[in-house]
Motif scaffolding. Structure first.
Motif, PDB file in Angstrom:
ATOM      1  N   ALA A 319       0.109  -1.126  -0.239  1.00 25.17           N
ATOM      2  CA  ALA A 319      -0.017  -0.147   0.344  1.00 25.17           C
ATOM      3  C   ALA A 319       0.922   1.289   0.152  1.00 25.17           C
ATOM      4  O   ALA A 319       0.367   2.474  -0.479  1.00 25.17           O
ATOM      5  CB  ALA A 319      -0.982   0.154   0.932  1.00 25.17           C
ATOM      6  N   GLU A 320       1.588   1.561   0.495  1.00 25.60           N
ATOM      7  CA  GLU A 320       2.258   2.536   0.696  1.00 25.60           C
ATOM      8  C   GLU A 320       4.167   2.291   0.166  1.00 25.60           C
ATOM      9  O   GLU A 320       4.765   3.015  -0.195  1.00 25.60           O
ATOM     10  CB  GLU A 320       2.916   2.775   1.992  1.00 25.60           C
ATOM     11  N   GLY A 321       4.137   1.370  -0.033  1.00 26.43           N
ATOM     12  CA  GLY A 321       5.736   1.298  -1.301  1.00 26.43           C
ATOM     13  C   GLY A 321       6.499   2.147  -0.108  1.00 26.43           C
ATOM     14  O   GLY A 321       6.801   1.943   0.820  1.00 26.43           O
ATOM     15  N   LEU A 322       7.783   2.361  -1.172  1.00 24.60           N
ATOM     16  CA  LEU A 322       9.149   2.658   0.123  1.00 24.60           C
ATOM     17  C   LEU A 322       9.350   4.575  -0.352  1.00 24.60           C
ATOM     18  O   LEU A 322       9.594   4.546  -1.655  1.00 24.60           O
ATOM     19  CB  LEU A 322      10.250   1.585   0.035  1.00 24.60           C
ATOM     20  N   LEU A 323      10.102   5.270   0.357  1.00 22.60           N
ATOM     21  CA  LEU A 323      10.508   6.253   0.017  1.00 22.60           C
ATOM     22  C   LEU A 323      11.736   6.769  -0.449  1.00 22.60           C
ATOM     23  O   LEU A 323      12.770   6.561   0.620  1.00 22.60           O
ATOM     24  CB  LEU A 323       9.994   7.825   0.924  1.00 22.60           C
ATOM     25  N   LEU A 324      12.114   6.779  -1.290  1.00 19.67           N
ATOM     26  CA  LEU A 324      13.462   6.947  -2.147  1.00 19.67           C
ATOM     27  C   LEU A 324      13.918   8.126  -2.366  1.00 19.67           C
ATOM     28  O   LEU A 324      12.803   8.640  -3.550  1.00 19.67           O
ATOM     29  CB  LEU A 324      13.939   5.836  -3.097  1.00 19.67           C
ATOM     30  N   ALA A 325      15.276   8.935  -1.962  1.00 17.74           N
ATOM     31  CA  ALA A 325      14.761  10.160  -2.481  1.00 17.74           C
ATOM     32  C   ALA A 325      13.897  11.253  -3.173  1.00 17.74           C
ATOM     33  O   ALA A 325      13.618  12.237  -3.968  1.00 17.74           O
ATOM     34  CB  ALA A 325      15.947  10.836  -3.428  1.00 17.74           C
ATOM     35  N   ASP A 326      12.657  11.257  -1.400  1.00 17.30           N
ATOM     36  CA  ASP A 326      11.435  11.812  -1.718  1.00 17.30           C
ATOM     37  C   ASP A 326      10.223  11.091  -2.503  1.00 17.30           C
ATOM     38  O   ASP A 326       9.524  11.920  -2.928  1.00 17.30           O
ATOM     39  CB  ASP A 326      11.722  13.267  -2.032  1.00 17.30           C
ATOM     40  N   GLN A 327      11.040  10.486  -3.733  1.00 18.99           N
ATOM     41  CA  GLN A 327      10.146   9.720  -4.609  1.00 18.99           C
ATOM     42  C   GLN A 327       9.602   8.581  -3.869  1.00 18.99           C
ATOM     43  O   GLN A 327       9.838   7.326  -2.970  1.00 18.99           O
ATOM     44  CB  GLN A 327      11.064   9.488  -5.539  1.00 18.99           C
ATOM     45  N   ARG A 328       8.564   8.665  -4.459  1.00 18.86           N
ATOM     46  CA  ARG A 328       7.746   6.903  -3.585  1.00 18.86           C
ATOM     47  C   ARG A 328       7.395   5.934  -4.913  1.00 18.86           C
ATOM     48  O   ARG A 328       7.986   6.077  -6.393  1.00 18.86           O
ATOM     49  CB  ARG A 328       5.785   6.921  -3.795  1.00 18.86           C
ATOM     50  N   LEU A 329       8.952   4.557  -3.995  1.00 18.23           N
ATOM     51  CA  LEU A 329       8.969   3.297  -5.074  1.00 18.23           C
ATOM     52  C   LEU A 329       8.076   2.446  -4.852  1.00 18.23           C
ATOM     53  O   LEU A 329       8.001   1.827  -3.610  1.00 18.23           O
ATOM     54  CB  LEU A 329       9.958   3.053  -4.667  1.00 18.23           C
ATOM     55  N   ARG A 364       6.489 -18.271  -7.353  1.00 17.88           N
ATOM     56  CA  ARG A 364       5.934 -18.907  -8.423  1.00 17.88           C
ATOM     57  C   ARG A 364       4.572 -17.972  -8.979  1.00 17.88           C
ATOM     58  O   ARG A 364       4.469 -18.741  -9.897  1.00 17.88           O
ATOM     59  CB  ARG A 364       6.548 -20.421  -8.479  1.00 17.88           C
ATOM     60  N   GLU A 365       3.744 -18.531  -7.604  1.00 20.67           N
ATOM     61  CA  GLU A 365       3.025 -18.687  -7.336  1.00 20.67           C
ATOM     62  C   GLU A 365       2.228 -17.257  -7.911  1.00 20.67           C
ATOM     63  O   GLU A 365       0.937 -16.507  -7.473  1.00 20.67           O
ATOM     64  CB  GLU A 365       1.625 -18.633  -6.251  1.00 20.67           C
ATOM     65  N   GLY A 366       3.067 -15.750  -8.047  1.00 19.21           N
ATOM     66  CA  GLY A 366       2.668 -14.938  -8.284  1.00 19.21           C
ATOM     67  C   GLY A 366       3.718 -13.886  -7.754  1.00 19.21           C
ATOM     68  O   GLY A 366       3.026 -12.420  -8.236  1.00 19.21           O
ATOM     69  N   ARG A 367       4.509 -14.026  -6.610  1.00 23.90           N
ATOM     70  CA  ARG A 367       4.458 -12.761  -5.823  1.00 23.90           C
ATOM     71  C   ARG A 367       3.360 -12.167  -5.402  1.00 23.90           C
ATOM     72  O   ARG A 367       2.960 -12.657  -5.521  1.00 23.90           O
ATOM     73  CB  ARG A 367       5.512 -12.207  -6.915  1.00 23.90           C
ATOM     74  N   ASN A 368       4.663 -11.538  -4.265  1.00 20.80           N
ATOM     75  CA  ASN A 368       3.738 -10.437  -3.655  1.00 20.80           C
ATOM     76  C   ASN A 368       2.033 -11.046  -2.366  1.00 20.80           C
ATOM     77  O   ASN A 368       1.506 -11.011  -2.121  1.00 20.80           O
ATOM     78  CB  ASN A 368       2.359  -9.108  -4.147  1.00 20.80           C
TER      79      ASN A 368
END
Length: 375
Positions: A319-329, A364-368
């Motif tokens: 839902a939130e991802g990661l914040l890298l260099a003030d940008q959402r990844l 294998r089943e689709g990740r995440n």
């Protein structure tokens, strides 16, 4: 306590070192007090007429010798236990010094010991010298021991000033010399101890570096390989739950390709920081196992409890991802989870393989997704 069990905490180590030094240096002291008394008695003017006093003195110094030898520092682990041992043993040292000081005074006072008073005086000088060089770790206590050894005899000499003033003055000067040397030896002992503590701290830091991943500051594979088998053995022995979560960042190669290796490193660091936010209990061990693969060891945690934590981590990351260099990844992770079960896991390797298989199944089943290990 063996060298392999040397304590690493500074306060405990300082007390352990003092206990060890005291134990080694006090080993033969009681024997020489007994020997000095026997020589003083045997070479007195009339040892036969002093049979009662001789036997009482022999019994006294034999008992003090036995008390020293029997007072061993076995099974001491806490600072409180080490300090109690030191206090007790110093009590024996001071009691011995008191008894000898009174013995020396008696020998100087009684005419029956005229032929052996030189033996007693030389013994007092020897014991004072030994105290100065061997027990400087506690300066105040060593000063008290010197006073107990010397002052009774000096007082008797002062009463017979006309005949013994030369010896009295000489012994006072020598006592002053011992006090000065004691201060120097105390400073040298403390300096040596400070150096040992510094080396111990450097060793601790090197050990920490060898067990820590430099990028994420999580435990590394070396720490995992040492910690995991011991936790499995503990869980097996105590019958307590132990869960393992394995995590793999999905499509991490894409992150490196789009953001460069610096961006990839920042991603790994941010991922580790998010792990700390979710798996934040004191007993949890967070580790980077290599590349983009991570692990969490959860002692005392059932699979259901570990599942809730792992699923919360997966959902928040999605839902939130990661914040890298003030940008959402945008980022997701695949997870495998399992709890140690002696019915299916013969050892730590078998347990790890079962959870690792669950992780690869999630990929294998689709990740995440989070997948539990098969039974």
């Amino acid at each position: 306590m063996t060298d392999a069990e040397v304590p690493r905490q500074p306060t405990t180590f300082a007390l352990w070192r003092e206990v060890d030094d005291t134990r080694i240096r006090t080993r033969l002291g009681g024997f020489f007090y007994l020997l000095a008394w026997l020589l003083t008695w045997i070479f007195s003017t009339a040892p036969g007429s002093l049979i009662v006093t001789g036997l009482l003195g022999t019994a006294l110094f034999t008992a003090l010798l036995a008390a020293r030898l029997l007072h061993r520092p076995d099974g001491l682990e806490t600072p409180q236990q080490l300090q109690r041992w030191l206090n007790h043993h110093w009590g024996l040292i001071l009691l011995t010094a008191l008894c000898w000081g009174q013995t020396h005074a008696l020998v100087l006072y009684r005419d029956e010991y005229n032929d052996s008073e030189l033996i007693a005086t030389l013994s007092t000088i020897a014991f004072g010298t030994a105290m100065t060089f061997n027990f400087a770790m506690r300066r105040q206590r060593a000063l008290l021991a010197l006073a107990l050894l010397y002052l009774p005899g000096l007082a008797v000499m002062a009463l017979d000033w006309q005949n013994r003033h030369a010896l009295l003055i000489t012994l006072i000067f020598y006592l002053a010399y011992l006090v000065l040397v004691l201060g120097r030896n105390h400073r040298e002992y403390r300096s040596t101890l400070a150096l040992e503590l510094k080396l111990l701290d450097q060793q601790r830091q090197l050990d920490l570096l060898s067990r820590t991943d430099s990028l994420t500051q999580l435990g590394n594979r070396y720490q995992f390989n040492n910690l995991f088998p011991s936790l499995v053995a503990s869980a097996q022995r105590k019958g307590e739950p132990l869960s393992l979560v394995l995590l793999d960042i999905d499509f991490f190669k894409k992150v490196n390709d789009e953001h460069g290796h610096a961006g990839g490193d920042a991603c790994l660091s941010a991922f580790a920081e998010r792990m700390r936010r979710v798996f934040r209990r004191d007993g949890d061990a967070l580790l980077r196992l290599g590349g983009e693969e991570f692990g969490v060891l959860l002692p005392g945690t059932t699979q259901a409890q570990a599942w809730d934590l792992a699923e919360r981590f997966r959902q928040e990351l999605e839902a939130e991802g990661l914040l890298l260099a003030d940008q959402r990844l945008e980022l997701t992770t695949s997870l495998g989870i399992g709890s140690f079960d002696s019915r299916y896991d013969s050892d730590a390797d078998a347990f790890f393989k079962r959870v690792d298989s669950a992780l690869y199944r999630a990929k294998r089943e689709g990740r995440n997704r989070l997948v539990a290990a098969d039974h």
